[in-house]
Design a protein around this motif. Structure first.
Motif, PDB file in Angstrom:
ATOM      1  N   LEU A  46      37.474   7.488  85.145  1.00 47.46           N
ATOM      2  CA  LEU A  46      37.031   7.312  83.755  1.00 47.46           C
ATOM      3  C   LEU A  46      37.925   6.315  83.035  1.00 47.46           C
ATOM      4  O   LEU A  46      39.110   6.198  83.343  1.00 47.46           O
ATOM      5  CB  LEU A  46      37.114   8.645  83.006  1.00 47.46           C
ATOM      6  CG  LEU A  46      36.223   9.784  83.472  1.00 47.46           C
ATOM      7  CD1 LEU A  46      36.685  11.101  82.856  1.00 47.46           C
ATOM      8  CD2 LEU A  46      34.759   9.519  83.109  1.00 47.46           C
ATOM      9  N   ALA A  47      37.335   5.636  82.042  1.00 49.28           N
ATOM     10  CA  ALA A  47      38.105   4.792  81.129  1.00 49.28           C
ATOM     11  C   ALA A  47      37.941   5.394  79.740  1.00 49.28           C
ATOM     12  O   ALA A  47      36.816   5.543  79.259  1.00 49.28           O
ATOM     13  CB  ALA A  47      37.574   3.362  81.150  1.00 49.28           C
ATOM     14  N   VAL A  48      39.052   5.788  79.133  1.00 46.44           N
ATOM     15  CA  VAL A  48      39.014   6.364  77.787  1.00 46.44           C
ATOM     16  C   VAL A  48      39.514   5.289  76.830  1.00 46.44           C
ATOM     17  O   VAL A  48      40.643   4.816  76.964  1.00 46.44           O
ATOM     18  CB  VAL A  48      39.911   7.619  77.704  1.00 46.44           C
ATOM     19  CG1 VAL A  48      39.891   8.206  76.306  1.00 46.44           C
ATOM     20  CG2 VAL A  48      39.455   8.649  78.729  1.00 46.44           C
ATOM     21  N   VAL A  49      38.673   4.896  75.882  1.00 40.42           N
ATOM     22  CA  VAL A  49      38.973   3.726  75.054  1.00 40.42           C
ATOM     23  C   VAL A  49      38.954   4.077  73.569  1.00 40.42           C
ATOM     24  O   VAL A  49      38.026   4.723  73.089  1.00 40.42           O
ATOM     25  CB  VAL A  49      37.947   2.598  75.301  1.00 40.42           C
ATOM     26  CG1 VAL A  49      38.310   1.356  74.505  1.00 40.42           C
ATOM     27  CG2 VAL A  49      37.865   2.266  76.783  1.00 40.42           C
ATOM     28  N   ALA A  50      39.983   3.644  72.858  1.00 36.14           N
ATOM     29  CA  ALA A  50      40.016   3.818  71.404  1.00 36.14           C
ATOM     30  C   ALA A  50      40.375   2.489  70.755  1.00 36.14           C
ATOM     31  O   ALA A  50      41.184   1.722  71.278  1.00 36.14           O
ATOM     32  CB  ALA A  50      41.039   4.884  71.025  1.00 36.14           C
ATOM     33  N   THR A  51      39.769   2.252  69.597  1.00 41.16           N
ATOM     34  CA  THR A  51      40.104   1.053  68.830  1.00 41.16           C
ATOM     35  C   THR A  51      40.807   1.486  67.541  1.00 41.16           C
ATOM     36  O   THR A  51      40.728   2.659  67.145  1.00 41.16           O
ATOM     37  CB  THR A  51      38.842   0.247  68.454  1.00 41.16           C
ATOM     38  OG1 THR A  51      37.947   1.129  67.779  1.00 41.16           O
ATOM     39  CG2 THR A  51      38.155  -0.320  69.680  1.00 41.16           C
ATOM     40  N   GLY A  52      41.500   0.549  66.915  1.00 39.13           N
ATOM     41  CA  GLY A  52      42.165   0.854  65.661  1.00 39.13           C
ATOM     42  C   GLY A  52      42.584  -0.432  64.974  1.00 39.13           C
ATOM     43  O   GLY A  52      42.643  -1.487  65.623  1.00 39.13           O
ATOM     44  N   ASP A  53      42.889  -0.314  63.679  1.00 37.24           N
ATOM     45  CA  ASP A  53      43.334  -1.506  62.953  1.00 37.24           C
ATOM     46  C   ASP A  53      44.701  -1.965  63.432  1.00 37.24           C
ATOM     47  O   ASP A  53      45.029  -3.142  63.400  1.00 37.24           O
ATOM     48  CB  ASP A  53      43.411  -1.218  61.449  1.00 37.24           C
ATOM     49  CG  ASP A  53      42.013  -1.074  60.861  1.00 37.24           C
ATOM     50  OD1 ASP A  53      41.057  -1.557  61.506  1.00 37.24           O
ATOM     51  OD2 ASP A  53      41.889  -0.452  59.788  1.00 37.24           O
ATOM     52  N   THR A  54      45.512  -0.996  63.866  1.00 35.19           N
ATOM     53  CA  THR A  54      46.839  -1.349  64.362  1.00 35.19           C
ATOM     54  C   THR A  54      46.961  -0.897  65.814  1.00 35.19           C
ATOM     55  O   THR A  54      46.228  -0.008  66.259  1.00 35.19           O
ATOM     56  CB  THR A  54      47.953  -0.645  63.555  1.00 35.19           C
ATOM     57  OG1 THR A  54      47.833   0.769  63.783  1.00 35.19           O
ATOM     58  CG2 THR A  54      47.846  -0.931  62.067  1.00 35.19           C
ATOM     59  N   LEU A  55      47.914  -1.499  66.503  1.00 35.71           N
ATOM     60  CA  LEU A  55      48.195  -1.113  67.884  1.00 35.71           C
ATOM     61  C   LEU A  55      48.520   0.374  67.948  1.00 35.71           C
ATOM     62  O   LEU A  55      48.050   1.103  68.831  1.00 35.71           O
ATOM     63  CB  LEU A  55      49.372  -1.945  68.416  1.00 35.71           C
ATOM     64  CG  LEU A  55      49.943  -1.527  69.766  1.00 35.71           C
ATOM     65  CD1 LEU A  55      48.897  -1.604  70.863  1.00 35.71           C
ATOM     66  CD2 LEU A  55      51.157  -2.391  70.125  1.00 35.71           C
ATOM     67  N   ASP A  56      49.319   0.822  66.986  1.00 36.67           N
ATOM     68  CA  ASP A  56      49.743   2.205  67.013  1.00 36.67           C
ATOM     69  C   ASP A  56      48.569   3.174  66.890  1.00 36.67           C
ATOM     70  O   ASP A  56      48.507   4.172  67.612  1.00 36.67           O
ATOM     71  CB  ASP A  56      50.774   2.440  65.908  1.00 36.67           C
ATOM     72  CG  ASP A  56      51.818   3.420  66.404  1.00 36.67           C
ATOM     73  OD1 ASP A  56      52.208   3.291  67.597  1.00 36.67           O
ATOM     74  OD2 ASP A  56      52.187   4.326  65.641  1.00 36.67           O
ATOM     75  N   ASP A  57      47.645   2.867  65.977  1.00 33.21           N
ATOM     76  CA  ASP A  57      46.441   3.710  65.838  1.00 33.21           C
ATOM     77  C   ASP A  57      45.691   3.789  67.155  1.00 33.21           C
ATOM     78  O   ASP A  57      45.310   4.869  67.610  1.00 33.21           O
ATOM     79  CB  ASP A  57      45.447   3.077  64.843  1.00 33.21           C
ATOM     80  CG  ASP A  57      45.862   3.313  63.415  1.00 33.21           C
ATOM     81  OD1 ASP A  57      46.812   4.086  63.202  1.00 33.21           O
ATOM     82  OD2 ASP A  57      45.228   2.696  62.519  1.00 33.21           O
ATOM     83  N   ALA A  58      45.445   2.620  67.733  1.00 28.95           N
ATOM     84  CA  ALA A  58      44.585   2.566  68.926  1.00 28.95           C
ATOM     85  C   ALA A  58      45.238   3.308  70.085  1.00 28.95           C
ATOM     86  O   ALA A  58      44.584   4.095  70.783  1.00 28.95           O
ATOM     87  CB  ALA A  58      44.301   1.114  69.302  1.00 28.95           C
TER      88      ALA A  58
END
Ligand code: AMP
Ligand code: GLY
Length: 418
Positions: free
Chosen positions: A379-391
């Motif tokens: 599996l690939a679990v992917v998150a996006t965010g405004d900052t690197l830390d969020d993502a």
């Protein structure tokens, strides 16, 4: 075109699922099909009922498929080549012809191309047997040994000493782990790595959002090389000055070189680069999107990927159709027991419904109501965010909710090498 645009995506992994979901989100709302596909892909795309490349071409022709999108590399160089066969059948294909895909299929071909066009890369020598290999290494360590053929990302060994080099040479020339083939003995380069992607349409190109992948199995870049244990993508990964040098010394001369050599190219091209103290250098080309980089990059894409690929495949380049958002995207790979030497199938996956992230299936199968492992990368679990830390916080936190026996995962994805 009457009715919805019909697109066939070729491949079966997390990269293809990410492409399919991004194509599906295009404003033109295409109808999607996939071969060979996977249970997860078939939630969005319809299966193509064929078992080989020639039948696939016949089926696409009968069904009046508007566009074929090449996901994985193997079909590009199989038989007469996916793109060549599409072209003969009058089907636009986003993915290069067999002769051009040698840039990925043969490391020796790629090295000669790079040297011929004066594109920065490590020095290398091609050899045919153990004696020649030892002579080319010349007692200089570390050395880099690359099998000259497709080896699913496992044909490269960075050898710190003679013992590790001898072990790899035995695998290549005695055990013939990857079959018959030559070997490239390459200069060892140092520096951070970056994956650059371009969409190429004949003499024009668009540089997409860059990414970094994590090739080693274990935290701290330890353990064996894998197909990739995670990725981070953002336009902020490289500053404008670095991107300018990469474009001027690598991307533009590659596109011009393809034209000069009469190698037609319409599709994604992946440049694996090392940012050495002497400037960026090419360590490899891949004639397709990266996996798992694609899973990280696609969630940042805005616009109309379906129309972009269709126009490009027809020789009509429309870079204005896609853009990339400014944020960050982080992909954590969950791999099965034994990977990369082997893989384990049939382990039941739990927690998929709890994870609040995009999840792409690299190697799973559905058994009734449950999902099970069915491959090395699962599996690939992917998150996006405004900052690197969020993502990265979200990606790791959500990945923690998923489990199966023997699960292997890196905890330092998007923390290390940034
Ligand atoms: P490749 O399959 O060619 O991308 O190689 C796999 C990995 O081996 C790369 O991501 C690098 O980490 C490493 N590698 C490849 N070529 C070199 C080189 N010339 N010097 C140092 N490391 C390399
Ligand atoms: N992530 C490396 C590759 O796709 O080859």
């Amino acid at each position: 075109m009457c009715g919805a645009m019909k697109i066939a995506v070729i491949g079966k992994g997390g990269r293809e699922q990410a492409l399919i979901e991004t194509l599906a989100a295009s404003p033109v709302q295409p109808q999607l099909f996939s071969f060979p596909g996977s249970d997860a892909i078939f939630q969005t795309a319809q299966p193509i009922p064929v078992s080989n490349l020639h039948d696939l071409i016949g089926w696409m022709k009968d069904q009046k498929i508007d566009l074929c999108v090449a996901g994985e590399e193997s079909y590009l160089v199989k038989d007469e080549g996916l793109s060549n066969l599409c072209s003969a059948a009058g089907i636009p294909c986003w993915g290069p012809r067999k002769e051009s895909a040698q840039l990925e299929a043969s490391k020796e071909f790629a090295k000669q191309f790079l040297m011929r066009h004066g594109i920065p890369t490590g020095r290398a020598q091609a050899v045919s047997n153990i004696e020649e290999a030892r002579a080319a290494i010349g007692g200089q360590y570390p050395t880099v040994l690359k099998f000259d053929g497709l080896a699913a990302g496992k044909g490269v060994a960075v050898c710190p000493d003679a013992a590790s080099a001898e072990a790899f040479l035995a695998e290549i020339f005695e055990q013939k782990r990857f079959g018959e083939g030559r070997l490239l003995v390459e200069e060892f380069l140092t520096g951070p790595e970056i994956s650059i992607f371009a969409a190429i349409c004949d003499e024009r190109y668009l540089i997409l959002c860059p990414a970094r992948d994590y090739k080693r199995l274990k935290d701290g870049d330890e353990g064996p090389n894998t197909g990739g244990m995670g990725a981070v993508a953002s336009r902020q990964l490289a500053d404008a000055a670095t991107m300018e040098v990469i474009e001027k010394t690598i991307v533009a001369p590659t596109v011009a070189g393809l034209r000069k050599d009469g190698l037609p190219y319409r599709g994604f091209l992946y440049f694996g680069l090392m940012l050495t103290p002497h400037g960026p250098k090419v360590i490899e080309y891949n004639c397709r999107f990266g996996d798992p980089e694609c899973e990280a990059v696609m969630p940042l894409l805005r616009g109309d990927l379906a129309s972009f690929c269709l126009a490009g495949a027809q020789g009509d380049f429309k870079p204005e159709l896609i853009t990339f958002s400014e944020g960050w995207s982080v992909c954590c790979i969950l791999a099965s027991a034994g990977y990369p030497a082997s893989s384990h199938s049939g382990d039941v996956i739990s927690g998929l419904d709890k994870a609040q992230a995009r999840i792409f299936h690299c190697g799973t199968r559905r058994m009734g109501d449950t999902w099970q492992t069915a491959g090395g990368r699962v599996l690939a679990v992917v998150a996006t965010g405004d900052t690197l830390d969020d993502a990265r916080t979200t990606a790791h936190h959500e990945a923690d909710k998923i489990n199966f026996d023997g699960l292997q995962r890196r905890r330092d994805i998007a923390y290390k090498n940034i």
